[in-house]
Design a protein around this motif. Structure first.
Motif, PDB file in Angstrom:
ATOM      1  N   LYS A   1       0.918  -1.205  -0.029  1.00  0.00           N
ATOM      2  CA  LYS A   1      -0.004  -0.086   0.157  1.00  0.00           C
ATOM      3  C   LYS A   1       1.060   1.240  -0.042  1.00  0.00           C
ATOM      4  N   TYR A   2       0.444   2.148  -0.622  1.00  0.00           N
ATOM      5  CA  TYR A   2       1.116   3.542  -0.696  1.00  0.00           C
ATOM      6  C   TYR A   2       0.098   4.676  -0.718  1.00  0.00           C
ATOM      7  N   LYS A   3       0.160   5.504   0.339  1.00  0.00           N
ATOM      8  CA  LYS A   3      -0.586   6.802   0.372  1.00  0.00           C
ATOM      9  C   LYS A   3      -2.061   6.756  -0.221  1.00  0.00           C
ATOM     10  N   ARG A   4      -2.728   5.699   0.038  1.00  0.00           N
ATOM     11  CA  ARG A   4      -4.213   5.432  -0.330  1.00  0.00           C
ATOM     12  C   ARG A   4      -4.578   5.550  -1.946  1.00  0.00           C
ATOM     13  N   ILE A   5      -3.178   5.557  -2.732  1.00  0.00           N
ATOM     14  CA  ILE A   5      -3.550   5.786  -3.919  1.00  0.00           C
ATOM     15  C   ILE A   5      -2.769   4.412  -4.884  1.00  0.00           C
ATOM     16  N   ILE A   6      -2.120   3.501  -3.947  1.00  0.00           N
ATOM     17  CA  ILE A   6      -1.587   2.239  -4.752  1.00  0.00           C
ATOM     18  C   ILE A   6      -1.930   1.209  -3.576  1.00  0.00           C
ATOM     19  N   TYR A   7      -2.759   0.143  -4.026  1.00  0.00           N
ATOM     20  CA  TYR A   7      -3.046  -0.843  -3.120  1.00  0.00           C
ATOM     21  C   TYR A   7      -2.845  -2.237  -4.025  1.00  0.00           C
TER      22      TYR A   7
ATOM     23  N   CYS B   1       7.243   2.399 -10.805  1.00  0.00           N
ATOM     24  CA  CYS B   1       6.415   1.946 -12.143  1.00  0.00           C
ATOM     25  C   CYS B   1       7.252   1.414 -13.097  1.00  0.00           C
TER      26      CYS B   1
ATOM     27  N   LYS C   1      -6.048  -0.498  -6.028  1.00  0.00           N
ATOM     28  CA  LYS C   1      -6.134   0.781  -6.654  1.00  0.00           C
ATOM     29  C   LYS C   1      -4.607   0.908  -7.120  1.00  0.00           C
ATOM     30  N   ASP C   2      -4.502   1.841  -8.153  1.00  0.00           N
ATOM     31  CA  ASP C   2      -3.113   1.787  -8.839  1.00  0.00           C
ATOM     32  C   ASP C   2      -3.027   3.079  -9.775  1.00  0.00           C
ATOM     33  N   THR C   3      -1.746   3.651  -9.778  1.00  0.00           N
ATOM     34  CA  THR C   3      -1.432   4.837 -10.510  1.00  0.00           C
ATOM     35  C   THR C   3      -0.627   4.634 -11.850  1.00  0.00           C
TER      36      THR C   3
ATOM     37  N   SER D   1      -6.430   1.984 -16.843  1.00  0.00           N
ATOM     38  CA  SER D   1      -7.175   2.986 -15.983  1.00  0.00           C
ATOM     39  C   SER D   1      -8.724   2.900 -16.371  1.00  0.00           C
TER      40      SER D   1
END
Length: 358
Positions: free
Chosen positions: A270-276, A288, A300-302, A308
């Protein structure tokens, strides 16, 4: 344990250890209308074993030479010597399985309170009218396997949160009644709007488990699998590199994971609620453009290699036989189902020759 039937405790132990441990015999022998042989301690256990699975129509019991054995079949009464007793399946009158409420591809387990039973599901087989996939085969995990968890892509529900949600059981009668038909198969082309979670994840009898298998599927066709040694594991610890027994990723067992960025974890990253990322099997994790591995479920992922468009979770896997860079086309393959199936240990059974010594 208070969720299970208290009457009697021996029946519970028998169901979980004997029925499940021997379950690999059950389906193949029914298909061929041949006897399935089980070790029991008395005739009543044999009778119950037959009734708990709807496809059993006849059972035979023998305590010849002090080794009680039970044979189940879907055909007619057999003619055997050596003191075998043959009977048509008879109703178990005193628990929730009395009316045989489960489907043909399930085993009924009595439970305490309401509902008074649970149905252990088996993934549907190939060649049936619904187009569903067969249980995994071709490795140490051959044989009947019970579906413990089915991760469904694109349902806008966290797979990890559902996996660890103790007390959530989709194999209860009430939950099953609301499930869409695809949720008990391995075929993602059939309708399903949730992840399937069996009570096995809460009860997880590690000493009775032989293997656990993770497989990814597209339209009911298995794409990749990993088989793990499940003996002595917990419902989380079985998913570990040092437990890998077989896989069609040739390097997933022996490849050294990066000491700072390697993952082999159901919980994942997990990372800062933007990647899980859950069910994350990664050799190297460092931004990335540098990520390289075998499998991930993007909750979740960026990163650009995660599509996307469309809802999460997204199941990505390496279509090569090794790990690959996540930015490569060979990694950016999507699956619609990730299945966790459990195989139980065999109970040794005395061989039966069909004749008695003089």
């Amino acid at each position: 344990m208070d969720r299970f039937a208290a009457w009697p405790f021996a029946v519970l132990a028998y169901l979980l250890v004997v029925i499940l441990a021997n379950a690999e015999y059950l389906w193949p022998n029914y298909d061929n209308d041949q006897p399935g042989m089980f070790r029991v301690t008395n005739r009543e256990q044999c009778r119950r074993l037959c009734w708990y699975h709807k496809r059993c129509s006849v059972y035979s019991y023998s305590s010849h030479r002090g080794a009680p054995n039970c044979m189940l079949r879907s055909g007619t009464l057999a003619t055997l010597r050596c003191g075998w007793i043959h009977e048509v399946a008879s109703q178990v009158p005193d628990n929730g399985c009395a009316l045989r409420p489960c489907d043909n591809d399930e085993v009924c387990v009595p439970a305490l309170g309401q509902p008074s039973y649970n149905c252990l599901s088996v993934p549907s087989k190939s060649g049936e009218s619904d187009g569903s996939s067969a249980p995994p085969s071709g490795s140490a995990a051959d044989g009947l396997q019970f579906l413990a968890f089915r991760l469904t892509a694109g349902v806008n529900q966290s797979a990890y949160d559902k996996y660890v949600d103790s007390g959530t059981h989709d194999d209860t009668p009430q939950a099953r009644a609301s499930l869409l038909p695809g949720c008990l198969t391995l075929n993602g082309s059939l309708p399903c709007n949730t992840h399937y979670r069996s009570r096995l994840l809460d009860e997880w009898p590690g000493d009775a488990i032989d293997t656990v298998r993770v497989s990814v599927y597209n339209n009911g066709q298995q794409q990749r699998y990993v088989t793990f040694n499940g003996t002595g594991s917990t419902f989380l610890s079985w998913f570990a590199q040092d437990r890998v027994m077989a896989s069609d990723w040739t390097d997933v067992r022996d490849e050294v994971l990066h000491r700072r960025g390697g993952f082999f974890s159901i919980e994942g990253f997990k990372y800062k609620r933007i990647i899980y990322r859950s069910f994350y099997v990664n050799r190297y994790h460092d931004g990335c453009s540098n990520d390289a591995g075998w499998l991930l479920v993007a909750e979740k992922d960026t990163c650009s290699y995660v599509p996307s468009a469309g809802p999460f979770p997204v199941i990505l896997f390496s279509s090569a036989d090794t790990y690959v860079s996540l930015t490569e086309a060979g990694y950016n393959k999507q699956a619609d189902v990730l299945a966790v199936t459990v195989k139980f240990k065999k109970t040794p059974v005395a061989a039966f020759s069909g004749r008695c010594d003089a």
